[in-house]
Scaffold this motif. Structure first.
Motif, short mmCIF file in Angstrom:
data_model
loop_
_atom_site.label_atom_id
_atom_site.label_comp_id
_atom_site.label_asym_id
_atom_site.label_seq_id
_atom_site.Cartn_x
_atom_site.Cartn_y
_atom_site.Cartn_z
N TYR A 1 -5.27 -9.81 -12.01
CA TYR A 1 -6.61 -9.39 -12.42
C TYR A 1 -7.38 -9.00 -11.17
N ALA A 2 -7.92 -7.80 -11.17
CA ALA A 2 -8.76 -7.33 -10.06
C ALA A 2 -10.09 -6.89 -10.66
N SER A 3 -11.15 -7.44 -10.14
CA SER A 3 -12.47 -7.19 -10.70
C SER A 3 -13.36 -6.54 -9.65
N GLY A 4 -14.19 -5.61 -10.10
CA GLY A 4 -15.13 -4.97 -9.20
C GLY A 4 -16.11 -4.12 -9.97
N VAL A 5 -17.06 -3.57 -9.25
CA VAL A 5 -18.00 -2.64 -9.86
C VAL A 5 -17.30 -1.28 -10.00
N TRP A 6 -16.55 -0.88 -8.97
CA TRP A 6 -15.80 0.38 -8.95
C TRP A 6 -16.72 1.58 -9.06
N ASP A 7 -17.93 1.47 -8.51
CA ASP A 7 -18.88 2.57 -8.53
C ASP A 7 -18.54 3.54 -7.41
N LEU A 8 -18.73 4.82 -7.64
CA LEU A 8 -18.40 5.85 -6.65
C LEU A 8 -16.99 5.61 -6.11
N PHE A 9 -16.04 5.61 -7.01
CA PHE A 9 -14.64 5.29 -6.70
C PHE A 9 -14.19 6.01 -5.43
N HIS A 10 -13.61 5.24 -4.50
CA HIS A 10 -13.23 5.79 -3.19
C HIS A 10 -11.91 5.20 -2.73
N ILE A 11 -11.46 5.61 -1.56
CA ILE A 11 -10.14 5.22 -1.05
C ILE A 11 -10.00 3.71 -0.88
N GLY A 12 -11.05 3.01 -0.55
CA GLY A 12 -10.98 1.55 -0.43
C GLY A 12 -10.66 0.91 -1.77
N HIS A 13 -11.29 1.41 -2.84
CA HIS A 13 -10.97 0.92 -4.18
C HIS A 13 -9.51 1.19 -4.53
N LEU A 14 -9.09 2.42 -4.27
CA LEU A 14 -7.72 2.80 -4.59
C LEU A 14 -6.71 1.93 -3.86
N ARG A 15 -6.91 1.72 -2.56
CA ARG A 15 -5.97 0.91 -1.78
C ARG A 15 -5.93 -0.54 -2.27
N LEU A 16 -7.08 -1.11 -2.60
CA LEU A 16 -7.10 -2.48 -3.10
C LEU A 16 -6.31 -2.58 -4.41
N LEU A 17 -6.53 -1.64 -5.31
CA LEU A 17 -5.83 -1.69 -6.60
C LEU A 17 -4.34 -1.41 -6.44
N GLU A 18 -3.97 -0.52 -5.54
CA GLU A 18 -2.54 -0.28 -5.27
C GLU A 18 -1.89 -1.56 -4.74
N ARG A 19 -2.54 -2.21 -3.80
CA ARG A 19 -1.98 -3.44 -3.23
C ARG A 19 -1.87 -4.54 -4.28
N ALA A 20 -2.88 -4.62 -5.15
CA ALA A 20 -2.82 -5.61 -6.23
C ALA A 20 -1.65 -5.31 -7.16
N ALA A 21 -1.48 -4.05 -7.53
CA ALA A 21 -0.41 -3.68 -8.46
C ALA A 21 0.97 -3.95 -7.87
N GLU A 22 1.11 -3.86 -6.56
CA GLU A 22 2.39 -4.15 -5.90
C GLU A 22 2.76 -5.62 -6.02
N ARG A 23 1.79 -6.47 -6.30
CA ARG A 23 2.01 -7.91 -6.30
C ARG A 23 2.08 -8.53 -7.69
N CYS A 24 2.10 -7.69 -8.71
CA CYS A 24 2.19 -8.22 -10.07
C CYS A 24 2.95 -7.24 -10.96
N ASP A 25 3.29 -7.70 -12.14
CA ASP A 25 3.98 -6.85 -13.10
C ASP A 25 3.01 -6.11 -14.01
N ARG A 26 1.88 -6.74 -14.23
CA ARG A 26 0.88 -6.19 -15.14
C ARG A 26 -0.48 -6.39 -14.50
N LEU A 27 -1.21 -5.30 -14.27
CA LEU A 27 -2.52 -5.39 -13.63
C LEU A 27 -3.62 -5.09 -14.64
#
Length: 162
Positions: free
Chosen positions: A23-49
């Motif tokens: 589970y990754a939680s955030g505001v995700w306003d003005l979606f940017h590369i920092g958001h993308l990298r955090l979510l990519e890293r999270a997805a690499e560490r689980c089967d279902r995000l």
């Protein structure tokens, strides 16, 4: 479909066919590369995000309302191929989110580590057996800095993190 190899899990130990839900939680306003990298890293560490999008009301802790409406922020998150589901998140008490979604791991940027809220999450999740995983925060890019650039009318130096 797993984002991990067959013999590894979130903690680097073998599992017996168990799936890890993150589970990754955030505001995700003005979606940017920092958001993308955090979510990519999270997805690499689980089967279902599962991605939680803070409601406009819950996002007030940032000091202002999000620019992008909740429904649009959620749609943007749903468009990411490695995100399995997107849910509204109603506050900073993540145990309530855990009670509803029963995830195994909570992913958050390490800018929260050592803060009163981050310390509370560590205590709360330890009690219920959820792994709190701190992921690298992208220092040069945040929604707050983007908003400041827009307000000031300056042109930022763009650095793309790989």
């Amino acid at each position: 479909m797993s984002n991990r190899t067959e013999n590894e899990n979130l903690w680097g130990v073998k599992m017996s066919g168990e799936l890890v839900t993150g589970y990754a939680s955030g505001v995700w306003d003005l979606f940017h590369i920092g958001h993308l990298r955090l979510l990519e890293r999270a997805a690499e560490r689980c089967d279902r995000l599962i991605v939680g999008c803070l409601t406009d009301e819950a996002a007030k802790h940032k000091g202002s309302r999000p620019i992008i409406p909740l429904i649009e922020r959620m749609e943007l998150m749903r468009s990411l191929r490695f995100v399995h589901s997107v849910v509204p998140d109603y506050g900073l008490d993540k145990i309530k989110a855990w009670e509803e979604h029963k995830f195994d791991a909570f992913f958050k940027g390490d800018d929260w580590r050592g803060t009163p809220r981050g310390d509370q999450w560590e205590r709360d999740f330890a009690e219920v057996g959820v792994r709190l995983v701190w992921l690298p925060y992208t220092l040069h890019r945040s929604s707050s800095t983007i908003k400041a650039v827009i307000r000031e009318g300056t042109s930022p130096v763009i650095q793309v993190e790989k």
